[in-house]
Design a protein around this motif. Structure first.
Motif, mmCIF file in Angstrom:
data_model
loop_
_atom_site.group_PDB
_atom_site.id
_atom_site.type_symbol
_atom_site.label_atom_id
_atom_site.label_comp_id
_atom_site.label_asym_id
_atom_site.label_seq_id
_atom_site.Cartn_x
_atom_site.Cartn_y
_atom_site.Cartn_z
ATOM 1 N N SER A 285 -12.590 -9.777 -12.878
ATOM 2 C CA SER A 285 -11.814 -8.543 -13.040
ATOM 3 C C SER A 285 -11.613 -8.202 -14.517
ATOM 4 O O SER A 285 -11.436 -9.096 -15.346
ATOM 5 C CB SER A 285 -10.456 -8.736 -12.363
ATOM 6 O OG SER A 285 -9.462 -7.998 -13.008
ATOM 7 N N VAL B 56 -4.160 -4.104 -3.531
ATOM 8 C CA VAL B 56 -3.840 -3.522 -4.834
ATOM 9 C C VAL B 56 -5.077 -3.284 -5.691
ATOM 10 O O VAL B 56 -4.965 -2.812 -6.821
ATOM 11 C CB VAL B 56 -2.858 -4.447 -5.607
ATOM 12 C CG1 VAL B 56 -1.473 -4.390 -5.002
ATOM 13 C CG2 VAL B 56 -3.364 -5.889 -5.638
ATOM 14 N N ARG B 57 -6.261 -3.611 -5.158
ATOM 15 C CA ARG B 57 -7.465 -3.439 -5.974
ATOM 16 C C ARG B 57 -7.788 -1.963 -6.195
ATOM 17 O O ARG B 57 -7.306 -1.103 -5.470
ATOM 18 C CB ARG B 57 -8.650 -4.128 -5.306
ATOM 19 C CG ARG B 57 -8.714 -5.630 -5.599
ATOM 20 C CD ARG B 57 -9.659 -6.322 -4.669
ATOM 21 N NE ARG B 57 -10.953 -5.666 -4.583
ATOM 22 C CZ ARG B 57 -11.985 -5.927 -5.387
ATOM 23 N NH1 ARG B 57 -11.877 -6.827 -6.329
ATOM 24 N NH2 ARG B 57 -13.134 -5.284 -5.237
ATOM 25 N N VAL C 162 1.119 -11.598 -9.285
ATOM 26 C CA VAL C 162 1.063 -10.573 -10.325
ATOM 27 C C VAL C 162 -0.085 -9.615 -10.035
ATOM 28 O O VAL C 162 -1.101 -9.996 -9.447
ATOM 29 C CB VAL C 162 0.820 -11.170 -11.737
ATOM 30 C CG1 VAL C 162 2.034 -11.905 -12.235
ATOM 31 C CG2 VAL C 162 -0.406 -12.044 -11.760
ATOM 32 N N CYS C 163 0.078 -8.366 -10.464
ATOM 33 C CA CYS C 163 -1.033 -7.413 -10.501
ATOM 34 C C CYS C 163 -0.827 -6.543 -11.737
ATOM 35 O O CYS C 163 -0.074 -5.560 -11.698
ATOM 36 C CB CYS C 163 -1.098 -6.549 -9.242
ATOM 37 S SG CYS C 163 -2.474 -5.368 -9.367
ATOM 38 N N PRO C 164 -1.465 -6.912 -12.842
ATOM 39 C CA PRO C 164 -1.245 -6.180 -14.095
ATOM 40 C C PRO C 164 -1.608 -4.700 -13.999
ATOM 41 O O PRO C 164 -0.977 -3.871 -14.659
ATOM 42 C CB PRO C 164 -2.163 -6.908 -15.088
ATOM 43 C CG PRO C 164 -2.424 -8.239 -14.481
ATOM 44 C CD PRO C 164 -2.357 -8.065 -13.010
ATOM 45 N N GLU C 165 -2.598 -4.367 -13.180
ATOM 46 C CA GLU C 165 -3.001 -2.961 -13.103
ATOM 47 C C GLU C 165 -1.949 -2.140 -12.371
ATOM 48 O O GLU C 165 -1.656 -0.999 -12.746
ATOM 49 C CB GLU C 165 -4.390 -2.855 -12.461
ATOM 50 C CG GLU C 165 -5.459 -3.468 -13.370
ATOM 51 C CD GLU C 165 -6.844 -3.536 -12.752
ATOM 52 O OE1 GLU C 165 -7.130 -2.756 -11.824
ATOM 53 O OE2 GLU C 165 -7.633 -4.378 -13.206
ATOM 54 N N SER D 298 -9.009 -7.135 -15.722
ATOM 55 C CA SER D 298 -7.655 -7.597 -16.065
ATOM 56 C C SER D 298 -7.557 -9.105 -15.961
ATOM 57 O O SER D 298 -7.143 -9.796 -16.883
ATOM 58 C CB SER D 298 -6.618 -7.000 -15.097
ATOM 59 O OG SER D 298 -6.347 -5.683 -15.430
ATOM 60 N N CYS D 299 -7.904 -9.628 -14.777
ATOM 61 C CA CYS D 299 -7.611 -11.026 -14.444
ATOM 62 C C CYS D 299 -8.787 -11.980 -14.684
ATOM 63 O O CYS D 299 -8.600 -13.198 -14.610
ATOM 64 C CB CYS D 299 -7.191 -11.116 -12.979
ATOM 65 S SG CYS D 299 -5.635 -10.281 -12.616
ATOM 66 N N LYS E 85 -8.081 -13.597 -10.205
ATOM 67 C CA LYS E 85 -9.274 -13.042 -9.542
ATOM 68 C C LYS E 85 -10.460 -13.024 -10.512
ATOM 69 O O LYS E 85 -10.388 -12.454 -11.598
ATOM 70 C CB LYS E 85 -8.951 -11.616 -9.076
ATOM 71 C CG LYS E 85 -10.116 -10.851 -8.514
ATOM 72 C CD LYS E 85 -10.443 -11.325 -7.119
ATOM 73 C CE LYS E 85 -11.761 -10.717 -6.658
ATOM 74 N NZ LYS E 85 -12.936 -11.307 -7.325
ATOM 75 N N SER F 52 -3.051 -13.961 -8.779
ATOM 76 C CA SER F 52 -3.414 -12.543 -8.653
ATOM 77 C C SER F 52 -3.054 -12.062 -7.250
ATOM 78 O O SER F 52 -3.466 -12.665 -6.246
ATOM 79 C CB SER F 52 -4.913 -12.346 -8.875
ATOM 80 O OG SER F 52 -5.263 -12.626 -10.209
ATOM 81 N N ALA F 53 -2.315 -10.964 -7.193
ATOM 82 C CA ALA F 53 -1.783 -10.490 -5.906
ATOM 83 C C ALA F 53 -2.906 -10.189 -4.903
ATOM 84 O O ALA F 53 -2.745 -10.433 -3.694
ATOM 85 C CB ALA F 53 -0.932 -9.247 -6.138
ATOM 86 N N CYS F 54 -4.034 -9.700 -5.381
ATOM 87 C CA CYS F 54 -5.109 -9.335 -4.436
ATOM 88 C C CYS F 54 -5.665 -10.570 -3.724
ATOM 89 O O CYS F 54 -6.147 -10.472 -2.597
ATOM 90 C CB CYS F 54 -6.216 -8.559 -5.141
ATOM 91 S SG CYS F 54 -6.947 -9.425 -6.534
HETATM 92 S S1 SF4 Z 1 -5.311 -6.497 -11.681
HETATM 93 FE FE1 SF4 Z 1 -7.030 -6.436 -10.252
HETATM 94 S S2 SF4 Z 1 -7.720 -8.570 -10.061
HETATM 95 FE FE2 SF4 Z 1 -5.668 -8.593 -10.982
HETATM 96 S S3 SF4 Z 1 -4.269 -8.816 -9.248
HETATM 97 FE FE3 SF4 Z 1 -4.463 -6.625 -9.617
HETATM 98 S S4 SF4 Z 1 -6.126 -5.998 -8.240
HETATM 99 FE FE4 SF4 Z 1 -6.257 -8.218 -8.418
#
Ligand code: SF4
Length: 396
Positions: free
Chosen positions: A97, A14-15, A38-41, A99-100, A94, A6-8
């Motif tokens: 989350s 990116v959060r 990766v950051c799916p959001e 997403s993650c 992460k 997770s990129a964050c």
């Molecule tokens: S979707 Fe949210 S938890 Fe996943 S990498 Fe992006 S900011 Fe982090």
């Protein structure tokens, strides 16, 4: 080894709130592997910053009530496809989350309460068969002086102990619960070494005792309780086994699960019980998927041939009959031996993360198996075994 992260966790802002969650242990793992962030959001084009999102039933809603289910699904699909192309075998995602998240996610009330579940991306990634963990697992498995890695070595594998740069030695006779009468085979010492291997803090136990020698389940697991008392959170069990024909071959193996056929359990004895909160221990994933995936990745990177399979622990000391070998094969067993299963139960009861490595030194049921032939085969694989363990320690 290829890892999706997770990129964050790697410090990217990116959060949803415009921040990041840089995590030192994850950044270190990423620096030692081929990491794919990766950051799916963000991949879904969601703005940053924005209101928080949570999973509500089958939907994902922002705190304002806006439905972002479609965007989350698109981001998950796009990132999962990229991860599959990249060929990651491990994903460090992460925690919590929408997403993650893996294992626990926020419950949809925006109150901070958690419920069992996975984020949308983690749900999608599960279909790729990738081992998924959170930053909490990476942090928990990180060795330190306070939390060294325990390594318990079996027949023919004790040479690894010579790699330790020692800080102190502990005679097994000084270990609580270890039987005063136990003696090692000639030429060996029952002495644990606290020190480092390649700078990683370890405690190496270069030998063990067995049920077949007449010791109790509590006695054979005394080294595990000792390691836990010393602060060890990861424990590596290395054992010699027989490879069940048709299931595994002579050589190195990573244990994926176990069947306890000894008829004994350390949690049914007071000496085994006194250190644990509850004897009703969850044995799912008894062999840590994270540590197994690390070991597999190291083996592949170093070109070490390693198989994987289920271990059956038997009482011994005689070897298996043909009928028993057939029964083990029917049970889906790859490796059979006379140790480890009780130690793994004890370790899990104490909340430790277990890696099981085996040297299948012969085919189960083969005639003329002697202790000497086991030692001779162990010698052939000793170098690969050491490279594998050192590689795992380097990545933790
Ligand atoms: S979707 Fe949210 S938890 Fe996943 S990498 Fe992006 S900011 Fe982090």
């Amino acid at each position: 080894m290829r890892v999706c992260v997770s990129a964050c966790l790697l410090g990217e802002p990116v959060r949803y709130d415009g921040g990041a969650k840089p995590t030192g242990e994850v950044m270190e793992l990423a620096s030692k592997t081929e990491a794919f962030r990766v950051c799916p959001e963000r991949a879904a084009g969601l703005p940053c910053p924005r209101p928080p999102a949570e999973r509500v039933g089958g939907r994902v809603l922002l705190a304002t009530g806006e439905d972002v289910t479609g965007a989350f699904a698109r981001g998950a699909e796009s990132c999962a496809a990229s991860v599959a192309r990249f060929g990651a075998t491990l994903a460090v995602l992460k925690a919590k989350s929408p997403s993650c998240g893996v294992g626990l996610v926020y419950d949809g009330t925006y109150s901070g309460r958690l419920v069992p579940g996975r984020g949308v991306f983690a749900d999608r990634l599960a279909r790729e068969g990738i081992c998924m963990v959170t930053e909490d697992t990476v942090r928990a498995c990180k060795p330190s002086v306070e939390h060294p890695v325990a390594i318990v070595l079996g027949s023919g594998l004790g040479h690894l102990g010579t790699l330790v740069r020692p800080v102190r030695r502990i005679d097994y006779q000084d270990i609580d619960g270890f039987p005063a009468t136990a003696r090692p085979v000639p030429g060996h010492r029952f002495e644990a070494t606290v020190g480092t291997i390649d700078g990683v803090p370890v405690v190496v136990y270069p030998g063990r005792i067995h049920l077949y020698q007449g010791y109790s389940a509590a006695e054979v697991t005394s080294l595990v309780r000792h390691a836990h008392h010393l602060g060890c959170r990861d424990i590596v069990f290395a054992c010699a086994t027989g490879a069940v024909p048709g299931q595994a071959h002579v050589g190195l193996g990573i244990l994926t699960d176990q069947i306890n056929l000894t008829g004994r359990n350390p949690l049914a004895e007071w000496d085994g019980l006194r250190d644990v909160d509850s004897p009703f221990v969850d044995m799912n994933d008894a062999y840590s998927p994270y540590l197994r995936t690390i070991a597999r990745g190291v083996a592949d990177d170093l070109g070490i041939a390693v198989e994987e399979g289920v271990y059956a622990g038997v009482l011994g000391p005689c070897f298996e009959t043909p009928a028993e070998v057939a029964a083990l094969r029917a049970l889906g067993v790859s490796y059979v031996g006379m140790s480890t299963v009780l130690e793994v139960i004890m370790a899990r009861a104490l909340g430790m993360s277990v890696l099981g490595l085996t040297l299948a030194a012969n085919e189960s049921g083969a005639p003329s198996v002697s202790h000497d032939s086991v030692l001779a085969t162990a010698g052939e694989y000793a170098e690969d075994f050491e490279r594998l363990v050192r590689g795992v320690l380097r990545l933790l």
